[in-house]
Design a protein around this motif. Structure first.
Motif, mmCIF file in Angstrom:
data_model
loop_
_atom_site.group_PDB
_atom_site.id
_atom_site.type_symbol
_atom_site.label_atom_id
_atom_site.label_comp_id
_atom_site.label_asym_id
_atom_site.label_seq_id
_atom_site.Cartn_x
_atom_site.Cartn_y
_atom_site.Cartn_z
ATOM 1 N N VAL A 254 2.784 -12.017 -0.650
ATOM 2 C CA VAL A 254 2.492 -10.965 -1.610
ATOM 3 C C VAL A 254 3.183 -9.691 -1.138
ATOM 4 O O VAL A 254 3.042 -9.290 0.018
ATOM 5 C CB VAL A 254 0.970 -10.752 -1.731
ATOM 6 C CG1 VAL A 254 0.671 -9.559 -2.613
ATOM 7 C CG2 VAL A 254 0.303 -12.006 -2.271
ATOM 8 N N LYS A 255 3.936 -9.053 -2.025
ATOM 9 C CA LYS A 255 4.711 -7.868 -1.655
ATOM 10 C C LYS A 255 3.914 -6.596 -1.926
ATOM 11 O O LYS A 255 3.525 -6.332 -3.069
ATOM 12 C CB LYS A 255 6.028 -7.835 -2.437
ATOM 13 C CG LYS A 255 7.035 -8.919 -2.055
ATOM 14 C CD LYS A 255 7.574 -8.676 -0.663
ATOM 15 C CE LYS A 255 8.657 -9.687 -0.295
ATOM 16 N NZ LYS A 255 9.911 -9.452 -1.012
ATOM 17 N N LEU A 256 3.682 -5.820 -0.875
ATOM 18 C CA LEU A 256 3.027 -4.522 -1.000
ATOM 19 C C LEU A 256 4.016 -3.454 -0.547
ATOM 20 O O LEU A 256 4.395 -3.406 0.630
ATOM 21 C CB LEU A 256 1.749 -4.475 -0.161
ATOM 22 C CG LEU A 256 1.006 -3.136 -0.134
ATOM 23 C CD1 LEU A 256 0.588 -2.710 -1.538
ATOM 24 C CD2 LEU A 256 -0.221 -3.205 0.775
ATOM 25 N N PHE A 257 4.452 -2.605 -1.476
ATOM 26 C CA PHE A 257 5.399 -1.541 -1.151
ATOM 27 C C PHE A 257 4.642 -0.287 -0.739
ATOM 28 O O PHE A 257 3.644 0.088 -1.373
ATOM 29 C CB PHE A 257 6.287 -1.212 -2.352
ATOM 30 C CG PHE A 257 7.314 -2.266 -2.673
ATOM 31 C CD1 PHE A 257 7.404 -3.440 -1.941
ATOM 32 C CD2 PHE A 257 8.211 -2.080 -3.726
ATOM 33 C CE1 PHE A 257 8.351 -4.406 -2.230
ATOM 34 C CE2 PHE A 257 9.157 -3.033 -4.026
ATOM 35 C CZ PHE A 257 9.233 -4.194 -3.280
ATOM 36 N N ILE A 258 5.132 0.364 0.316
ATOM 37 C CA ILE A 258 4.590 1.653 0.743
ATOM 38 C C ILE A 258 5.706 2.668 0.513
ATOM 39 O O ILE A 258 6.693 2.709 1.251
ATOM 40 C CB ILE A 258 4.152 1.623 2.213
ATOM 41 C CG1 ILE A 258 3.087 0.537 2.409
ATOM 42 C CG2 ILE A 258 3.613 2.979 2.647
ATOM 43 C CD1 ILE A 258 2.859 0.148 3.845
ATOM 44 N N VAL A 259 5.564 3.446 -0.539
ATOM 45 C CA VAL A 259 6.608 4.361 -0.993
ATOM 46 C C VAL A 259 6.158 5.787 -0.687
ATOM 47 O O VAL A 259 5.101 6.227 -1.173
ATOM 48 C CB VAL A 259 6.862 4.184 -2.503
ATOM 49 C CG1 VAL A 259 7.975 5.118 -2.970
ATOM 50 C CG2 VAL A 259 7.217 2.723 -2.814
ATOM 51 N N TYR A 260 6.966 6.532 0.091
ATOM 52 C CA TYR A 260 6.500 7.835 0.553
ATOM 53 C C TYR A 260 7.624 8.876 0.514
ATOM 54 O O TYR A 260 8.810 8.550 0.417
ATOM 55 C CB TYR A 260 5.983 7.726 1.994
ATOM 56 C CG TYR A 260 7.092 7.562 3.016
ATOM 57 C CD1 TYR A 260 7.634 8.667 3.672
ATOM 58 C CD2 TYR A 260 7.631 6.311 3.302
ATOM 59 C CE1 TYR A 260 8.672 8.531 4.586
ATOM 60 C CE2 TYR A 260 8.656 6.165 4.212
ATOM 61 C CZ TYR A 260 9.172 7.275 4.851
ATOM 62 O OH TYR A 260 10.211 7.142 5.747
ATOM 63 N N HIS B 274 4.711 13.940 9.012
ATOM 64 C CA HIS B 274 3.272 13.652 8.998
ATOM 65 C C HIS B 274 2.944 12.471 8.087
ATOM 66 O O HIS B 274 2.191 11.562 8.465
ATOM 67 C CB HIS B 274 2.497 14.903 8.560
ATOM 68 C CG HIS B 274 2.675 16.064 9.478
ATOM 69 N ND1 HIS B 274 3.769 16.905 9.404
ATOM 70 C CD2 HIS B 274 1.908 16.537 10.486
ATOM 71 C CE1 HIS B 274 3.671 17.838 10.342
ATOM 72 N NE2 HIS B 274 2.547 17.644 11.008
ATOM 73 N N VAL B 275 3.495 12.479 6.886
ATOM 74 C CA VAL B 275 3.246 11.379 5.950
ATOM 75 C C VAL B 275 3.872 10.092 6.466
ATOM 76 O O VAL B 275 3.314 9.000 6.299
ATOM 77 C CB VAL B 275 3.777 11.744 4.549
ATOM 78 C CG1 VAL B 275 3.657 10.548 3.603
ATOM 79 C CG2 VAL B 275 3.031 12.940 3.990
ATOM 80 N N LEU B 276 5.030 10.219 7.127
ATOM 81 C CA LEU B 276 5.677 9.028 7.696
ATOM 82 C C LEU B 276 4.782 8.376 8.746
ATOM 83 O O LEU B 276 4.671 7.137 8.792
ATOM 84 C CB LEU B 276 7.026 9.397 8.310
ATOM 85 C CG LEU B 276 7.759 8.275 9.046
ATOM 86 C CD1 LEU B 276 7.999 7.071 8.151
ATOM 87 C CD2 LEU B 276 9.077 8.791 9.638
ATOM 88 N N SER B 277 4.122 9.188 9.578
ATOM 89 C CA SER B 277 3.213 8.630 10.586
ATOM 90 C C SER B 277 2.081 7.846 9.930
ATOM 91 O O SER B 277 1.711 6.750 10.383
ATOM 92 C CB SER B 277 2.640 9.753 11.461
ATOM 93 O OG SER B 277 3.662 10.400 12.184
ATOM 94 N N LEU B 278 1.527 8.392 8.845
ATOM 95 C CA LEU B 278 0.481 7.677 8.121
ATOM 96 C C LEU B 278 1.039 6.404 7.475
ATOM 97 O O LEU B 278 0.383 5.354 7.485
ATOM 98 C CB LEU B 278 -0.129 8.577 7.047
ATOM 99 C CG LEU B 278 -0.896 9.826 7.510
ATOM 100 C CD1 LEU B 278 -1.448 10.574 6.300
ATOM 101 C CD2 LEU B 278 -2.027 9.458 8.467
ATOM 102 N N ALA B 279 2.236 6.498 6.917
ATOM 103 C CA ALA B 279 2.835 5.356 6.223
ATOM 104 C C ALA B 279 3.019 4.167 7.164
ATOM 105 O O ALA B 279 2.789 3.015 6.771
ATOM 106 C CB ALA B 279 4.174 5.760 5.613
ATOM 107 N N GLY C 115 2.629 7.714 -0.776
ATOM 108 C CA GLY C 115 2.239 8.761 0.165
ATOM 109 C C GLY C 115 3.132 9.971 0.021
ATOM 110 O O GLY C 115 4.358 9.826 -0.126
ATOM 111 N N PHE C 116 2.540 11.185 0.071
ATOM 112 C CA PHE C 116 3.341 12.401 -0.115
ATOM 113 C C PHE C 116 2.541 13.615 0.358
ATOM 114 O O PHE C 116 1.308 13.599 0.391
ATOM 115 C CB PHE C 116 3.724 12.587 -1.595
ATOM 116 C CG PHE C 116 2.637 12.170 -2.557
ATOM 117 C CD1 PHE C 116 1.563 12.999 -2.841
ATOM 118 C CD2 PHE C 116 2.679 10.920 -3.149
ATOM 119 C CE1 PHE C 116 0.565 12.613 -3.720
ATOM 120 C CE2 PHE C 116 1.685 10.511 -4.024
ATOM 121 C CZ PHE C 116 0.628 11.358 -4.318
#
Length: 292
Positions: A91-97, A103-108, A166-167
């Motif tokens: 199953v493909k789950l995309f994390i688009v940020y 900071h957002v990259l660390s969470l991503a 994420g943003f």
């Protein structure tokens, strides 16, 4: 003379000859007279043997027509193998940020870790295109982007089974870079390509009152117009959602962090919340994908 010729007495006494029997008409009948009648009646034993022979031949023919299993059976195609063993299909789950200062990259990255921990789910990191020029980013002291993470195009969103966006916030709503990306998804809206896809949100703000909830709240309008299914985390993270021992980003809408003046990094609790969101959302995306 031959036996029973009549002119010479038989060597068997007359008293031992068989007595005449009655035929079907009631008259006397001898043994020799009954022989021709026996020859003219159907031979039921021979017919039975012939019928059994025909039956055996038919059964043998049916056996010969049955397909014989080959010892060199070709391996199933990928589609067939996936249907026989659902775990072979990821199953493909995309994390688009979008992240300006990291900071957002660390969470991503933590969201991805949580999603990857769910069996049968493959999480993929994507960043949206930058809209500011390199000169402006340099004046804003923004670090260089991670070139190992691909930049996503709007059309690629349709390939995902679920998406987590994420943003950072800009005055209580998403950054201009993420808004510009959503504005470029008009073709997906026209074809209804994102309808029914589950989606989550995580954010970064400069302060506690800077939009941890409103940034996610105002972003839901983008998901709504695409017909996507918003997946909040609620209070599933547990006791740390209620802890007041230290400032913590995140809300029932999704994970979050406080960036401060830009030098602050996400806390362990904030990172753990992001990982939880990835795992929680991946479970839901997997369940919905299995029902389709």
């Amino acid at each position: 003379m031959g036996k029973g010729a009549g002119c010479i007495g038989s060597k068997f006494p007359l008293s031992k000859k068989k007595a005449p029997t009655e035929n079907a008409g009631g008259g006397p009948s001898t043994t020799t007279a009954a022989a021709p009648a026996t020859a003219t009646t159907p031979n039921t034993q021979e017919q039975q043997q012939e019928e059994e022979a025909k039956t055996n031949n038919s059964d043998l023919q049916l056996e010969e027509e049955k397909p014989v299993a080959s010892s060199t059976t070709a391996p199933p195609t990928e589609e067939v193998a996936a249907s026989l063993n659902p775990t072979t299909h990821k199953v493909k789950l995309f994390i688009v940020y979008y992240s300006m200062y990291g900071h957002v990259l660390s969470l991503a990255k933590k969201v991805k870790e949580g999603a990857d921990s769910v069996e049968g789910v493959e999480a993929v990191l994507y960043q949206v295109p930058e809209t500011l020029s390199p000169e402006v980013l340099e004046k804003m002291s923004a670090p260089a982007k991670d070139k190992s993470i691909p930049i996503i195009s709007p059309a690629e969103l349709a390939d995902a089974d679920g998406i987590i966006f994420g943003f950072p916030t800009r005055y209580g709503s998403m950054s201009a870079q993420m808004k510009a990306f959503f504005d470029s998804t008009g073709a997906l809206w026209q074809t209804q390509a994102l309808v029914g896809k589950p989606a989550g949100i995580f954010v970064s703000t400069g302060s506690q009152g800077g939009g941890q909830e409103t940034t996610a709240w105002t972003a839901i309008t983008q998901l709504t117009h695409h017909g996507m299914l918003f997946v909040p985390i609620g209070y599933t993270f547990g006791a740390d959602m209620f802890s007041l021992e230290q400032p913590r980003g995140g809300s029932p809408y999704g994970a979050g962090t406080f960036a401060g003046d830009g030098t602050k990094t996400p806390t362990d609790t904030e990172l753990a919340l992001a990982e939880h969101q990835g795992r929680y959302t991946a479970d839901i995306v997997k369940k919905l994908a299995s029902n389709n």
